[in-house]
Write a protein that holds these residues in place. Structure first.
Motif, PDB file in Angstrom:
ATOM      1  N   THR A 309      35.603  44.405  45.555  1.00 46.51           N
ATOM      2  CA  THR A 309      33.995  44.559  45.838  1.00 46.51           C
ATOM      3  C   THR A 309      34.034  46.008  45.767  1.00 46.51           C
ATOM      4  N   ASP A 310      32.661  46.702  45.375  1.00 43.20           N
ATOM      5  CA  ASP A 310      32.395  48.118  45.754  1.00 43.20           C
ATOM      6  C   ASP A 310      31.492  48.271  46.982  1.00 43.20           C
ATOM      7  N   GLY A 311      31.233  46.997  47.485  1.00 41.94           N
ATOM      8  CA  GLY A 311      30.517  46.790  48.542  1.00 41.94           C
ATOM      9  C   GLY A 311      29.116  46.397  48.557  1.00 41.94           C
ATOM     10  N   SER A 312      28.724  46.157  47.270  1.00 37.65           N
ATOM     11  CA  SER A 312      27.271  45.615  46.973  1.00 37.65           C
ATOM     12  C   SER A 312      27.290  44.544  46.080  1.00 37.65           C
ATOM     13  N   ASP A 313      28.356  44.006  45.421  1.00 41.36           N
ATOM     14  CA  ASP A 313      28.676  43.037  44.443  1.00 41.36           C
ATOM     15  C   ASP A 313      29.250  41.790  44.821  1.00 41.36           C
ATOM     16  N   ARG A 314      29.267  41.553  46.240  1.00 38.19           N
ATOM     17  CA  ARG A 314      30.206  40.608  46.816  1.00 38.19           C
ATOM     18  C   ARG A 314      29.910  38.956  46.147  1.00 38.19           C
ATOM     19  N   SER A 318      32.143  36.691  43.752  1.00 37.28           N
ATOM     20  CA  SER A 318      32.317  35.384  44.299  1.00 37.28           C
ATOM     21  C   SER A 318      31.796  34.228  42.851  1.00 37.28           C
ATOM     22  N   SER A 319      30.739  34.455  42.356  1.00 41.48           N
ATOM     23  CA  SER A 319      30.472  33.597  41.366  1.00 41.48           C
ATOM     24  C   SER A 319      31.371  33.478  40.247  1.00 41.48           C
ATOM     25  N   VAL A 320      31.858  34.709  39.952  1.00 42.35           N
ATOM     26  CA  VAL A 320      32.849  34.853  38.583  1.00 42.35           C
ATOM     27  C   VAL A 320      34.313  33.797  39.107  1.00 42.35           C
ATOM     28  N   ILE A 321      34.583  34.277  40.419  1.00 43.42           N
ATOM     29  CA  ILE A 321      35.842  33.273  40.737  1.00 43.42           C
ATOM     30  C   ILE A 321      35.420  31.966  41.034  1.00 43.42           C
ATOM     31  N   TYR A 393      28.306  34.127  35.044  1.00 38.93           N
ATOM     32  CA  TYR A 393      29.365  35.343  34.866  1.00 38.93           C
ATOM     33  C   TYR A 393      30.745  34.854  34.953  1.00 38.93           C
ATOM     34  N   TYR A 394      31.581  35.307  33.995  1.00 36.90           N
ATOM     35  CA  TYR A 394      32.765  34.913  33.789  1.00 36.90           C
ATOM     36  C   TYR A 394      34.053  36.192  33.961  1.00 36.90           C
ATOM     37  N   PHE A 395      33.279  37.420  33.756  1.00 34.04           N
ATOM     38  CA  PHE A 395      34.061  38.539  33.665  1.00 34.04           C
ATOM     39  C   PHE A 395      33.232  39.616  34.279  1.00 34.04           C
ATOM     40  N   TYR A 396      33.980  40.795  34.875  1.00 31.79           N
ATOM     41  CA  TYR A 396      33.584  41.916  35.114  1.00 31.79           C
ATOM     42  C   TYR A 396      34.592  43.060  35.149  1.00 31.79           C
ATOM     43  N   VAL A 397      33.932  44.345  34.854  1.00 29.69           N
ATOM     44  CA  VAL A 397      34.886  45.350  34.716  1.00 29.69           C
ATOM     45  C   VAL A 397      34.147  46.517  35.440  1.00 29.69           C
ATOM     46  N   LEU A 398      34.991  47.568  35.844  1.00 22.49           N
ATOM     47  CA  LEU A 398      34.536  48.708  36.702  1.00 22.49           C
ATOM     48  C   LEU A 398      34.110  49.842  35.703  1.00 22.49           C
ATOM     49  N   VAL A 399      32.927  50.145  35.609  1.00 22.51           N
ATOM     50  CA  VAL A 399      32.157  51.137  34.835  1.00 22.51           C
ATOM     51  C   VAL A 399      31.988  52.095  35.715  1.00 22.51           C
ATOM     52  N   HIS A 403      30.711  47.680  39.232  1.00 23.91           N
ATOM     53  CA  HIS A 403      31.103  46.745  38.199  1.00 23.91           C
ATOM     54  C   HIS A 403      30.267  46.046  37.318  1.00 23.91           C
ATOM     55  N   VAL A 404      30.327  45.968  36.187  1.00 18.37           N
ATOM     56  CA  VAL A 404      29.534  45.531  35.061  1.00 18.37           C
ATOM     57  C   VAL A 404      29.961  44.049  34.876  1.00 18.37           C
ATOM     58  N   PHE A 405      28.924  43.142  34.894  1.00 14.75           N
ATOM     59  CA  PHE A 405      29.056  41.744  34.815  1.00 14.75           C
ATOM     60  C   PHE A 405      28.668  41.044  33.503  1.00 14.75           C
ATOM     61  N   SER A 406      29.574  40.012  32.753  1.00 13.69           N
ATOM     62  CA  SER A 406      29.083  39.576  31.535  1.00 13.69           C
ATOM     63  C   SER A 406      29.627  38.096  31.529  1.00 13.69           C
ATOM     64  N   GLU A 407      28.973  37.392  30.680  1.00 14.20           N
ATOM     65  CA  GLU A 407      28.926  36.012  30.376  1.00 14.20           C
ATOM     66  C   GLU A 407      30.117  35.522  29.558  1.00 14.20           C
ATOM     67  N   THR A 408      30.153  36.213  28.492  1.00 14.07           N
ATOM     68  CA  THR A 408      31.051  36.020  27.610  1.00 14.07           C
ATOM     69  C   THR A 408      32.192  37.063  27.199  1.00 14.07           C
ATOM     70  N   LEU A 409      33.282  36.702  26.667  1.00  7.44           N
ATOM     71  CA  LEU A 409      34.307  37.566  26.324  1.00  7.44           C
ATOM     72  C   LEU A 409      34.006  38.750  25.648  1.00  7.44           C
ATOM     73  N   ALA A 410      33.212  38.404  24.447  1.00  5.09           N
ATOM     74  CA  ALA A 410      32.643  39.328  23.482  1.00  5.09           C
ATOM     75  C   ALA A 410      31.935  40.432  24.343  1.00  5.09           C
ATOM     76  N   GLU A 411      30.920  40.123  25.059  1.00  5.20           N
ATOM     77  CA  GLU A 411      30.137  41.042  25.796  1.00  5.20           C
ATOM     78  C   GLU A 411      31.150  41.793  26.753  1.00  5.20           C
ATOM     79  N   HIS A 412      32.116  41.191  27.469  1.00  8.30           N
ATOM     80  CA  HIS A 412      33.030  41.666  28.215  1.00  8.30           C
ATOM     81  C   HIS A 412      33.837  42.794  27.448  1.00  8.30           C
TER      82      HIS A 412
END
Length: 428
Positions: A309-314, A318-321, A393-399, A403-412
């Protein structure tokens, strides 16, 4: 009397005698009204009621009942006495260390006593009800009323001094009182803050740096000390020999430890704090009961959240996991979390580690959760593990630093490209 009546006198005399004797043949006593029986009897003076015979209690049953009552009373008294004795003598208590500060607020009165040499000595009396309440709150005693009774009997109210004292559950009542004097026990302490997300090994290094114990002794205690299972039922007693058995249960907080104290007391303080803080949450047990995961799994999820976490997105992490564990989606139920791979490697990871590091903590190769938590999470991450956000959400990446969250692999993949671009610009 005519001639015929003369022969009836015998009959008349017999009837008269019968009346006078009541038919018994005995004359009425002198002075008794012989016609009394002919008068109507007052109400309630009829035939006497037969007395009911009292049923006699079976003496064997009475003895048996007496024995049962005595035995039950003795058992209760023995149980209560044993509990009080345990508290008084500091028996069967989990290892715990806590500090208590006796200040002016604890003073109940100050007496001036004249000495033999004519001088006047001030004697300070302390409010033992407050002291006992503090000791109970810190987990050093169980029965504050019994401690107050002992304090009254031993005149402990004027034996204390003001100051900060570190006490532990190895101390009986008398030792606790002695420990709250400037002349009693060891008083050199150190304040240590355990950050959220620290691993057991990091905590051991931090404690060693502050003089609580050596790395070797702390490591041996974390791996092998047999903590009381009744006090800490959440610990896995079958995992002796590995420090990871404490992972997730050393609650991040600020503690005050003895310098050079017994190392099990330091770990006991953190375990007791975990028990009090986590189970002290009003709805924790209810949320845990409603969850599809047990406590260890929830702490494992929480530790992954804490390290990511970055402290604001717990709640989003959790939803991704949860989504990956429960639905799979495009991820095949692989969590693919770098923090678990770092925990397995014990160092910064390389590109080869993703496929080459054979460990159950390599979540790029193994489905589901790792075998233990990978850190010691705080309460916010534990709550997030119990109550994930409702997302797809199934994905996230640190930008950048978010963190930026996405639902599909293409978006990710698009977000990964943005993250690489942002990193390149930051490096210029």
């Amino acid at each position: 009397m005519n001639q015929d009546d003369r022969y009836k006198t015998a009959s008349w005399d017999g009837d008269e005698v019968s009346r006078q004797t009541g038919g018994t043949g005995a004359p009425h006593p002198a002075g008794e009204d012989r016609h009394a029986e002919e008068r109507p009897r007052p109400a309630g003076t009829g035939k006497k009621k037969k007395k009911r015979k009292k049923k006699r209690t079976n003496p064997l049953l009475a003895i048996l009942l007496w024995v049962v009552i005595v035995a039950a009373s003795s058992s209760i008294c023995a149980a209560v006495g044993w509990m009080l004795a345990n508290d008084f003598a500091a028996l069967n208590k989990p290892p715990l260390e806590a500090s208590i500060q006796i200040t002016e607020a604890y003073v109940s009165s100050v007496d001036r006593e004249k000495q033999e040499d004519g001088s006047v000595k001030e004697v300070t009396h302390y409010d033992m009800e407050k002291v006992a309440g503090e000791l109970k709150e810190k987990g050093l005693i169980e029965y504050d009323w019994f401690f107050r009774l002992f304090a009254w009997f031993s005149h402990a109210d004027h034996k204390l001094t003001q100051g900060t004292f570190v006490l532990n559950t190895d101390m009986d009542y008398m030792a606790l009182i002695r420990g709250m004097r400037t002349t009693g026990g060891k008083t050199e302490t150190v304040e240590v803050t355990i950050p959220e997300g620290f691993t057991v090994k990091q905590i051991i290094d931090l404690l060693a740096e502050n003089g609580v114990g050596t790395v070797e002794k702390l490591t041996d205690t974390a791996a092998n000390y047999q903590f009381d299972s009744d006090s800490y039922p959440f610990l896995d007693s079958e995992s002796l020999g590995d420090v990871s058995r404490l992972e997730g249960y050393l609650f991040p907080d600020t503690y005050e430890f003895y310098v050079g104290a017994r190392t099990e007391l330091a770990f006991g303080s953190m375990l007791s704090n975990f028990k009090n803080k986590v189970y002290g949450e009003e709805d924790f047990q209810e949320l845990l009961d409603e969850s599809d995961y047990d406590l260890r799994q929830i702490l494992t999820i929480a530790s992954l959240i804490e390290r990511e976490t970055d402290g604001s997105d717990r709640s989003n992490i959790s939803s991704v996991i949860h989504n990956r564990l429960e639905r799979g989606g495009e991820t095949g139920r692989l969590l693919q979390i770098d923090a678990a791979l770092v925990y397995a490697a014990g160092r910064p990871i390389t590109q080869e580690d993703y496929t080459g590091l054979d460990s159950p903590y390599n979540l790029y190769l193994h489905e589901g959760l790792p075998p233990t938590p990978i850190a010691n999470p705080g309460m916010a991450s534990i709550r997030a593990a119990l109550s994930p956000a409702d997302t797809d959400y199934y994905f996230y990446v640190l930008v950048g630093d978010k963190h930026v969250f996405s639902e599909t692999l293409a978006e990710h993949n698009k977000n990964v490209a943005k993250a690489a671009e942002a990193a390149a610009q930051a490096g210029e």
